[in-house]
Design a protein around this motif. Structure first.
Motif, PDB file in Angstrom:
ATOM      1  N   ARG A   7     -11.319   9.385  -5.159  1.00  0.00           N
ATOM      2  CA  ARG A   7     -11.962   8.138  -5.579  1.00  0.00           C
ATOM      3  C   ARG A   7     -12.107   8.108  -7.090  1.00  0.00           C
ATOM      4  O   ARG A   7     -11.862   7.081  -7.729  1.00  0.00           O
ATOM      5  CB  ARG A   7     -13.330   7.996  -4.906  1.00  0.00           C
ATOM      6  CG  ARG A   7     -13.265   7.672  -3.419  1.00  0.00           C
ATOM      7  CD  ARG A   7     -14.614   7.282  -2.855  1.00  0.00           C
ATOM      8  NE  ARG A   7     -14.562   7.131  -1.410  1.00  0.00           N
ATOM      9  CZ  ARG A   7     -14.967   8.046  -0.531  1.00  0.00           C
ATOM     10  NH1 ARG A   7     -15.480   9.203  -0.980  1.00  0.00           N
ATOM     11  NH2 ARG A   7     -14.869   7.840   0.758  1.00  0.00           N
ATOM     12  N   THR A  57      -7.541   3.400  -4.016  1.00  0.00           N
ATOM     13  CA  THR A  57      -8.026   2.131  -3.483  1.00  0.00           C
ATOM     14  C   THR A  57      -8.741   2.346  -2.153  1.00  0.00           C
ATOM     15  O   THR A  57      -9.803   1.774  -1.895  1.00  0.00           O
ATOM     16  CB  THR A  57      -6.839   1.162  -3.262  1.00  0.00           C
ATOM     17  OG1 THR A  57      -6.042   1.114  -4.441  1.00  0.00           O
ATOM     18  CG2 THR A  57      -7.337  -0.222  -2.908  1.00  0.00           C
ATOM     19  N   GLU A  58      -8.132   3.163  -1.289  1.00  0.00           N
ATOM     20  CA  GLU A  58      -8.705   3.510   0.010  1.00  0.00           C
ATOM     21  C   GLU A  58      -8.622   5.023   0.189  1.00  0.00           C
ATOM     22  O   GLU A  58      -7.723   5.672  -0.364  1.00  0.00           O
ATOM     23  CB  GLU A  58      -7.936   2.833   1.151  1.00  0.00           C
ATOM     24  CG  GLU A  58      -7.937   1.317   1.115  1.00  0.00           C
ATOM     25  CD  GLU A  58      -7.086   0.720   2.238  1.00  0.00           C
ATOM     26  OE1 GLU A  58      -6.623   1.505   3.103  1.00  0.00           O
ATOM     27  OE2 GLU A  58      -6.878  -0.507   2.235  1.00  0.00           O
ATOM     28  N   PRO A  69      -1.921  -0.402  -5.267  1.00  0.00           N
ATOM     29  CA  PRO A  69      -2.894   0.037  -4.251  1.00  0.00           C
ATOM     30  C   PRO A  69      -2.489   1.386  -3.657  1.00  0.00           C
ATOM     31  O   PRO A  69      -1.346   1.569  -3.243  1.00  0.00           O
ATOM     32  CB  PRO A  69      -2.837  -1.069  -3.202  1.00  0.00           C
ATOM     33  CG  PRO A  69      -1.460  -1.658  -3.344  1.00  0.00           C
ATOM     34  CD  PRO A  69      -1.100  -1.545  -4.799  1.00  0.00           C
ATOM     35  N   ARG A  92      -3.612   4.506  -0.939  1.00  0.00           N
ATOM     36  CA  ARG A  92      -4.443   5.058   0.145  1.00  0.00           C
ATOM     37  C   ARG A  92      -4.281   6.575   0.108  1.00  0.00           C
ATOM     38  O   ARG A  92      -3.177   7.098   0.266  1.00  0.00           O
ATOM     39  CB  ARG A  92      -3.996   4.503   1.496  1.00  0.00           C
ATOM     40  CG  ARG A  92      -4.802   5.049   2.682  1.00  0.00           C
ATOM     41  CD  ARG A  92      -4.263   4.470   3.980  1.00  0.00           C
ATOM     42  NE  ARG A  92      -4.442   3.028   4.030  1.00  0.00           N
ATOM     43  CZ  ARG A  92      -3.692   2.190   4.744  1.00  0.00           C
ATOM     44  NH1 ARG A  92      -2.690   2.663   5.481  1.00  0.00           N
ATOM     45  NH2 ARG A  92      -3.925   0.881   4.743  1.00  0.00           N
ATOM     46  N   MET A 120       0.843  -1.194   0.000  1.00  0.00           N
ATOM     47  CA  MET A 120       0.000   0.000   0.000  1.00  0.00           C
ATOM     48  C   MET A 120       0.885   1.253   0.000  1.00  0.00           C
ATOM     49  O   MET A 120       1.861   1.328   0.746  1.00  0.00           O
ATOM     50  CB  MET A 120      -0.907   0.013   1.236  1.00  0.00           C
ATOM     51  CG  MET A 120      -1.845   1.215   1.325  1.00  0.00           C
ATOM     52  SD  MET A 120      -3.078   1.295   0.011  1.00  0.00           S
ATOM     53  CE  MET A 120      -4.113  -0.121   0.433  1.00  0.00           C
ATOM     54  N   GLY A 164      -9.037   7.094  -8.758  1.00  0.00           N
ATOM     55  CA  GLY A 164      -8.688   5.680  -8.679  1.00  0.00           C
ATOM     56  C   GLY A 164      -8.149   5.207  -7.349  1.00  0.00           C
ATOM     57  O   GLY A 164      -7.625   4.084  -7.270  1.00  0.00           O
ATOM     58  N   SER A 200      -2.620   4.286  -9.681  1.00  0.00           N
ATOM     59  CA  SER A 200      -3.783   3.403  -9.845  1.00  0.00           C
ATOM     60  C   SER A 200      -3.795   2.776 -11.227  1.00  0.00           C
ATOM     61  O   SER A 200      -4.129   1.595 -11.391  1.00  0.00           O
ATOM     62  CB  SER A 200      -5.077   4.186  -9.604  1.00  0.00           C
ATOM     63  OG  SER A 200      -5.119   4.706  -8.295  1.00  0.00           O
TER      64      SER A 200
END
Length: 325
Positions: A40, A45-46, A25, A27, A1, A43, A20
């Protein structure tokens, strides 16, 4: 991450997008739900919504991250407490690589924001963490804050158009960050200047004149225009008259929008008082000295290509806005 702080910012969002697209991944750490929607869409992930200055928020975001890209927004003046917490969290979580977004020439003491970056660079070096530092120049995108006035033939900013500024395209900064994050072992302990070329605003205005197909004139707003709107009005008045004389009523809508929006470019009126004062000091320094580029060899080496020149940037941005001649 990979954790990206200030992920909805000028560099953060394209970096989230690019990572992304590589299937990595990401964050994204942002300050509110509006920014959360942006990352978001890019792209992420979190998404973690929090405050860099609030103990616990940053630490929670670091948990489980393998790499960090950290950038503090301009309106945060005292970066050292954030950096200390970031370093502690990175050490506790076994972070393998920390990429720090600094600024060109952080050694200039008159520039509060720049000097804060230098202090953080020192803390990171002392920490023993695996660190890389990026020092980007003045963003080409900064002048797009005054896009409406630019359409009316006025290229303004709150410092002298005679001063030389080293500039860089935000997209190139994001790609340079991407390249470092993809191969961190090749960049550990390195500090890179991210500069493309040196221009004054008269030269920029000539480029925009060719791209937009109408005369563009560079003018100076007083550095304290944020605190003294009447001074800004006095500087803009003659330029507005010239614009109307050249274009007639065609420029009126753009002028009206620009004059309304210019005093709060970048949302500075909502910044804390210390951040606004530091911003005015920065512009005052630029007004007298400009800000030269750093080492021009670093960026092309990172990108593996020639960096984006200002003329190419202007053509691209004009095309995006449907304003190409």
């Amino acid at each position: 991450m990979i954790l990206i702080t200030s992920a909805a910012g000028g560099v953060g969002r394209p970096l989230v997008r690019d990572l992304s697209q590589r299937g990595l991944p990401v964050r994204a750490f942002v300050k509110n739900e509006q920014q959360a929607r942006l990352v978001r869409n890019a792209g992420a992930t979190e998404v973690v919504v929090g405050d860099l200055k609030r103990p616990g928020d940053l630490e929670a975001a670091v948990a489980g991250a393998r790499q960090l890209y950290h950038a503090a927004p301009t309106q945060i003046i005292d970066e050292v407490p954030i950096a200390r917490r970031l370093i502690a969290a990175a050490g506790e979580n076994g972070v393998e690589h920390l990429l720090f977004h600094s600024v060109i020439h952080p050694e200039i003491p008159e520039l509060t924001h720049h000097h804060q970056k230098l202090l953080v660079e020192g803390l990171l070096k002392e920490s023993g963490l695996p660190v890389t530092v990026l020092r980007p120049s003045h963003y080409m995108q900064n002048y797009l804050d005054f896009w409406d006035l630019l359409q009316a033939g006025i290229l303004t900013y709150p410092f002298s158009p005679d001063r030389i500024m080293g500039v860089v395209d935000v997209e190139d900064v994001a790609q340079a960050a991407l390249e470092v994050l993809l191969a961190p072992e090749s960049h550990l302990g390195q500090t890179y200047d991210l500069s493309t070329q040196a221009l004054d605003r008269h030269q920029m205005a000539r480029i925009w004149s060719r791209v937009l197909g109408h005369p563009v004139t560079a003018i100076r707003l007083p550095p304290d225009a944020l605190n003294n709107p009447l001074a800004a009005a006095g500087a803009l008045g003659p330029a507005v008259v010239r614009s109307l004389a050249r274009t007639g009523l065609r420029s009126t809508p753009a002028l009206a929008r620009g004059l309304v929006r210019a005093p709060n470019a970048r949302g500075v009126r909502g910044w804390p008082e210390d951040a606004r004062e530091a911003y005015v000091r920065m512009l005052t320094y630029y007004d007298g000295h400009g800000l030269p580029p750093g080492d021009l060899t670093h960026l092309p080496a990172l990108l593996g290509r020639a960096p984006t020149e200002y003329a190419d940037f202007a053509r691209r941005e004009a095309a995006v806005r449907g304003a190409v001649r």
